[in-house]
Design a protein around this motif. Structure first.
Motif, PDB file in Angstrom:
ATOM      1  N   LEU A 106      49.390  41.377  45.422  1.00 53.56           N
ATOM      2  CA  LEU A 106      50.138  40.263  46.022  1.00 53.56           C
ATOM      3  C   LEU A 106      50.123  39.049  45.102  1.00 53.56           C
ATOM      4  O   LEU A 106      51.113  38.321  45.000  1.00 53.56           O
ATOM      5  N   ASP A 107      49.000  38.836  44.414  1.00 52.22           N
ATOM      6  CA  ASP A 107      48.937  37.735  43.445  1.00 52.22           C
ATOM      7  C   ASP A 107      49.886  37.996  42.282  1.00 52.22           C
ATOM      8  O   ASP A 107      50.516  37.070  41.764  1.00 52.22           O
ATOM      9  N   ALA A 108      49.995  39.256  41.879  1.00 56.65           N
ATOM     10  CA  ALA A 108      50.928  39.595  40.798  1.00 56.65           C
ATOM     11  C   ALA A 108      52.360  39.267  41.209  1.00 56.65           C
ATOM     12  O   ALA A 108      53.152  38.782  40.395  1.00 56.65           O
ATOM     13  N   ILE A 109      52.692  39.502  42.465  1.00 55.88           N
ATOM     14  CA  ILE A 109      54.037  39.160  42.956  1.00 55.88           C
ATOM     15  C   ILE A 109      54.206  37.642  42.982  1.00 55.88           C
ATOM     16  O   ILE A 109      55.191  37.103  42.478  1.00 55.88           O
ATOM     17  N   ALA A 110      53.233  36.943  43.550  1.00 55.78           N
ATOM     18  CA  ALA A 110      53.334  35.490  43.702  1.00 55.78           C
ATOM     19  C   ALA A 110      53.414  34.769  42.362  1.00 55.78           C
ATOM     20  O   ALA A 110      54.093  33.748  42.248  1.00 55.78           O
ATOM     21  N   PHE A 111      52.724  35.287  41.348  1.00 58.09           N
ATOM     22  CA  PHE A 111      52.676  34.616  40.053  1.00 58.09           C
ATOM     23  C   PHE A 111      53.544  35.283  38.993  1.00 58.09           C
ATOM     24  O   PHE A 111      53.413  34.979  37.814  1.00 58.09           O
ATOM     25  N   SER A 112      54.424  36.175  39.403  1.00 59.38           N
ATOM     26  CA  SER A 112      55.317  36.825  38.454  1.00 59.38           C
ATOM     27  C   SER A 112      56.177  35.766  37.764  1.00 59.38           C
ATOM     28  O   SER A 112      56.600  34.796  38.386  1.00 59.38           O
ATOM     29  N   ARG A 113      56.429  35.959  36.509  1.00 56.13           N
ATOM     30  CA  ARG A 113      57.159  34.956  35.719  1.00 56.13           C
ATOM     31  C   ARG A 113      58.664  34.998  35.998  1.00 56.13           C
ATOM     32  O   ARG A 113      59.409  35.749  35.391  1.00 56.13           O
TER      33      ARG A 113
END
Length: 151
Positions: free
Chosen positions: A114-121
């Motif tokens: 979920l963090d990868a989704i939220a912080f995706s560039r």
């Protein structure tokens, strides 16, 4: 000799699953539209609507269960939603709800993906089967929903 062969095999790269590594959306242009954040009776929700104001992606927090669901419109069941972010990808198991015509993937609130989704560039992509990917911009509304489930 056996040690040398074993060492060579241990150092050989392991090929990632084709569905997760086949496409790179780094330069894909996100779909035009808007994210909206809203409190719900059981938590909160961020909805991405296209230029015609049709919901394309819904990120929902069910606070009591501490789980986040990601849903997209669909016409049929599919085993996975493939999610791409700038740092990682995942084939997330999905379930189809015929009453809402949505395909949904569920995550625990503390899942690092979920963090990868939220912080995706700049963008994240969501695809089902061989259909075209839904590439959306990543705005703070998604992060708010995830954080709502963590507090």
């Amino acid at each position: 000799m056996k040690l040398v062969v074993f060492a060579a095999l241990a150092l050989a790269p392991i090929a990632p699953a084709p569905a997760e590594a086949a496409v790179d959306y780094t330069t894909a242009i996100p779909l035009g539209g808007n994210w909206t954040y809203a409190q719900t009776a059981d938590g909160s929700e961020a909805t991405f609507t296209n230029a015609s104001a049709q919901p394309q992606l819904i990120v929902h927090c069910t606070r009591a269960k501490r789980h986040v669901s990601i849903a997209k419109p669909a016409t049929a069941a599919a085993p996975f939603i493939v999610i791409w972010t700038s740092s990682q990808s995942r084939s997330a198991p999905a379930s189809f709800n015929a009453a809402t015509n949505r395909l949904t993937a569920d995550f625990g609130a503390y899942d690092p993906f979920l963090d990868a989704i939220a912080f995706s560039r700049g963008r994240a992509a969501f695809s089902v089967g061989s259909g075209p990917a839904l590439v959306v911009p990543v705005w703070s509304d998604v992060s708010r929903v995830i954080e709502d489930c963590r507090v």
